[in-house]
Scaffold this motif. Sequence first.
Motif, short mmCIF file in Angstrom:
data_model
loop_
_atom_site.label_atom_id
_atom_site.label_comp_id
_atom_site.label_asym_id
_atom_site.label_seq_id
_atom_site.Cartn_x
_atom_site.Cartn_y
_atom_site.Cartn_z
N TRP A 1 1.67 17.05 -6.39
CA TRP A 1 0.67 16.42 -5.54
C TRP A 1 0.68 14.91 -5.66
N MET A 2 1.55 14.38 -6.49
CA MET A 2 1.55 12.93 -6.71
C MET A 2 2.12 12.22 -5.46
N PRO A 3 1.37 11.25 -4.92
CA PRO A 3 1.90 10.54 -3.75
C PRO A 3 3.20 9.80 -4.07
N LEU A 4 3.92 9.45 -3.02
CA LEU A 4 5.18 8.72 -3.20
C LEU A 4 4.89 7.32 -3.72
N HIS A 5 5.33 7.05 -4.94
CA HIS A 5 5.12 5.74 -5.53
C HIS A 5 6.47 5.11 -5.83
N VAL A 6 6.59 3.84 -5.51
CA VAL A 6 7.77 3.10 -5.91
C VAL A 6 7.31 2.05 -6.90
N GLY A 7 7.86 2.09 -8.11
CA GLY A 7 7.41 1.17 -9.15
C GLY A 7 7.50 -0.28 -8.68
N GLY A 8 6.38 -1.03 -8.78
CA GLY A 8 6.40 -2.45 -8.42
C GLY A 8 5.71 -2.76 -7.10
N PHE A 9 5.83 -1.88 -6.10
CA PHE A 9 5.19 -2.16 -4.80
C PHE A 9 3.76 -1.64 -4.80
N SER A 10 2.82 -2.42 -5.28
CA SER A 10 1.47 -1.87 -5.44
C SER A 10 0.79 -1.67 -4.08
N GLY A 11 1.10 -2.55 -3.11
CA GLY A 11 0.49 -2.38 -1.79
C GLY A 11 0.93 -1.08 -1.15
N PHE A 12 2.24 -0.84 -1.19
CA PHE A 12 2.80 0.40 -0.64
C PHE A 12 2.21 1.61 -1.35
N ASN A 13 2.13 1.52 -2.68
CA ASN A 13 1.58 2.63 -3.45
C ASN A 13 0.15 2.91 -3.06
N HIS A 14 -0.58 1.85 -2.76
CA HIS A 14 -1.99 2.00 -2.43
C HIS A 14 -2.15 2.74 -1.10
N VAL A 15 -1.29 2.39 -0.14
CA VAL A 15 -1.34 3.08 1.15
C VAL A 15 -1.04 4.57 0.96
N MET A 16 -0.03 4.84 0.11
CA MET A 16 0.35 6.23 -0.12
C MET A 16 -0.78 7.02 -0.81
N ASP A 17 -1.52 6.33 -1.68
CA ASP A 17 -2.64 6.99 -2.36
C ASP A 17 -3.70 7.46 -1.39
N PHE A 18 -3.71 6.87 -0.21
CA PHE A 18 -4.76 7.16 0.75
C PHE A 18 -4.65 8.58 1.30
N ILE A 19 -3.42 9.11 1.32
CA ILE A 19 -3.22 10.49 1.77
C ILE A 19 -3.65 11.42 0.64
N PRO A 20 -4.54 12.39 0.91
CA PRO A 20 -5.02 13.24 -0.18
C PRO A 20 -3.89 14.00 -0.85
N PRO A 21 -3.99 14.20 -2.17
CA PRO A 21 -2.90 14.84 -2.93
C PRO A 21 -2.55 16.22 -2.40
N PHE A 22 -3.56 16.96 -1.93
CA PHE A 22 -3.28 18.31 -1.47
C PHE A 22 -2.27 18.30 -0.33
N PHE A 23 -2.40 17.29 0.56
CA PHE A 23 -1.46 17.22 1.67
C PHE A 23 -0.07 16.83 1.21
N TRP A 24 -0.02 15.97 0.18
CA TRP A 24 1.30 15.66 -0.39
C TRP A 24 1.97 16.92 -0.89
N TYR A 25 1.17 17.70 -1.63
CA TYR A 25 1.73 18.94 -2.21
C TYR A 25 2.21 19.87 -1.09
N ILE A 26 1.36 20.09 -0.07
CA ILE A 26 1.72 21.00 1.01
C ILE A 26 2.95 20.49 1.76
N GLY A 27 2.96 19.18 2.02
CA GLY A 27 4.08 18.60 2.75
C GLY A 27 5.39 18.78 2.02
N LYS A 28 5.38 18.49 0.72
CA LYS A 28 6.63 18.64 -0.03
C LYS A 28 7.07 20.08 -0.09
N THR A 29 6.08 20.97 -0.30
CA THR A 29 6.43 22.39 -0.39
C THR A 29 7.04 22.87 0.91
N PHE A 30 6.44 22.46 2.03
CA PHE A 30 6.98 22.95 3.29
C PHE A 30 8.31 22.30 3.62
#
Lengths: 167, 362
Positions: free
Chosen positions: B283-312
């Motif tokens: 469920w961990m959002p896509l994070h790229v070490g160093g890009f905190s702005g990008f990571n923050h945007v990715m955090d906005f998507i709820p973890p459950f959807f990350w998990y479902i998306g990757k699984t599917f």
Amino acid sequence: MGLIKYISGIFKGVWSLLQGMAVTSSYFVRPWTIVTQQYPENRKGNKRGRSKKKLEMFERFRGELVMPHSENNEHKCSACGICEMNCPNGTIEVISKMEVNEEGKKKRALDKYVYHLGMCTFCGLCVKACPSGAICFSQNFEHAVFNRAKLNKILNNEGSKLLKGVE
Amino acid sequence: MEFSIYDFTSFTKSLDKLLNENMSSFWATSIEMLLIGVGILAFYALVGLFLVYAERKVCAFIQNRVGPNRVGPYGIIQTIADLFKLLMKELIPIKNADKLLFNIAPFIVIIASFLAIAAIPFAKGLHAIDFNIGIFYVIAVSSMGVIGVLLAGWSSNNKYSLIGAMRSGAQIVSYELSVGLSLITMVIFAGSMQFSVIVEAQRDGWFLFRGHIPAIIAFVVYLIACTAETNRGPFDLAEAESELTAGYHVEYSGIKFAFFFLAEYMNMFIVASIAATVFLGGWMPLHVGGFSGFNHVMDFIPPFFWYIGKTFFIIFIMMLFKWTFPRLRIDQLLTLEWKYLLPINLVNVVLMALIVLNGWHF
Ligand code: SF4
Ligand code: SF4
């Protein structure tokens, strides 16, 4: 040597598998390549589902036997009965009558051309055999009726005559 | 009671506290177990129905067809209609079957996949049991399903189902090894078998990228092996419709057949979620070490959807396998496992150990 063959075999195998997956996934992302026609909707070409093409049967399709008539209600059938003899199923009945033409000669003419659609196997022998090209196939394929008697059709129109010049 | 879609920990904690304040701990635990059971059951049925629909649509598009499109808009109610059809069908009793085993077999299969789903982290805090040996537990319980398959084939008293069950048994047992070894590769990298620790360790990048070469090899091997383990095409020779009619469940009808069918799709879901959790960060959002702005945007998507998306995504790859490749023969199947996947896996474990020891990862 064996080891090199083993490893190159793995890479070749993986490469060919990836090629196959590229083909299938390219079809997956291109829905317009779908070939299925959605039958009742596409009769009028309306827009339900992903295939929006209007249904068109191809030219050589043998839907049902018809006898084309000209604008003056003239057909080309001289009532020779060759089609009737050629039909393997006894589908066609050519009923003729005797007529007197302008020159005063008695001549055979078509009275009723009966076609039993229910017995036809669409072999096309009748069309091939006809010396004057009087009959052909139409593209209509929706033959379902509630009564078997409705499948017996008379192909020549009411009061139609033989086209001038056809013997 | 606070509720956040990004973190379920406080929600489950406060629910636990509420129950414990109002009743004895025995009843509180029982109610919690019941709630989780019902929740997982509902999830199970929903995902099963959806997966059957998704498979039919995906395979249709791959084959230039339209797929189910008559029942409901785009055919979405089709599988529900199919379910009702299966529910209402007669359960045909088999005359010379071993009644007890014949009736137990579908439940064993479905319980095995049910047990496995309990250990999977769906989102932060949405996790039924967080074992410290989570991966080991999942491998152990999911391999119980093969007992159900063998029992079903044996008790049906039918040669086709027996052949199907034997093939399936040989296949599951041998590919289990590759699944286990490729997961062990990642356990070496993560240094833990606990799912929550593994997911947390991927905060700054998924293991697939951080572990580079050995992780990618392990991922590919895992995908192949788990497709085989779930008896899906191109490894579906256990049910080989054209040769064995349906394999081990040929004598089953109605809802018992539906159990096998559902369990097959759920097993696919389970192996895909393990792949998503271990290789793609769960469920961990896509994070790229160093890009905190990008990571923050990715955090906005709820973890459950990350998990479902990757699984599917993983499930889609498995479906692509099924509808692209021709079925393997039984000897080709065992050759692939014992002569290719297993040696590659063993070398890969050593490679991963070297990389971890020398710190050659990101
Ligand atoms: S198509 Fe064949 S079966 Fe049909 S009417 Fe002509 S000859 Fe007879
Ligand atoms: S349709 Fe052709 S073959 Fe048949 S009776 Fe008429 S002219 Fe003769």
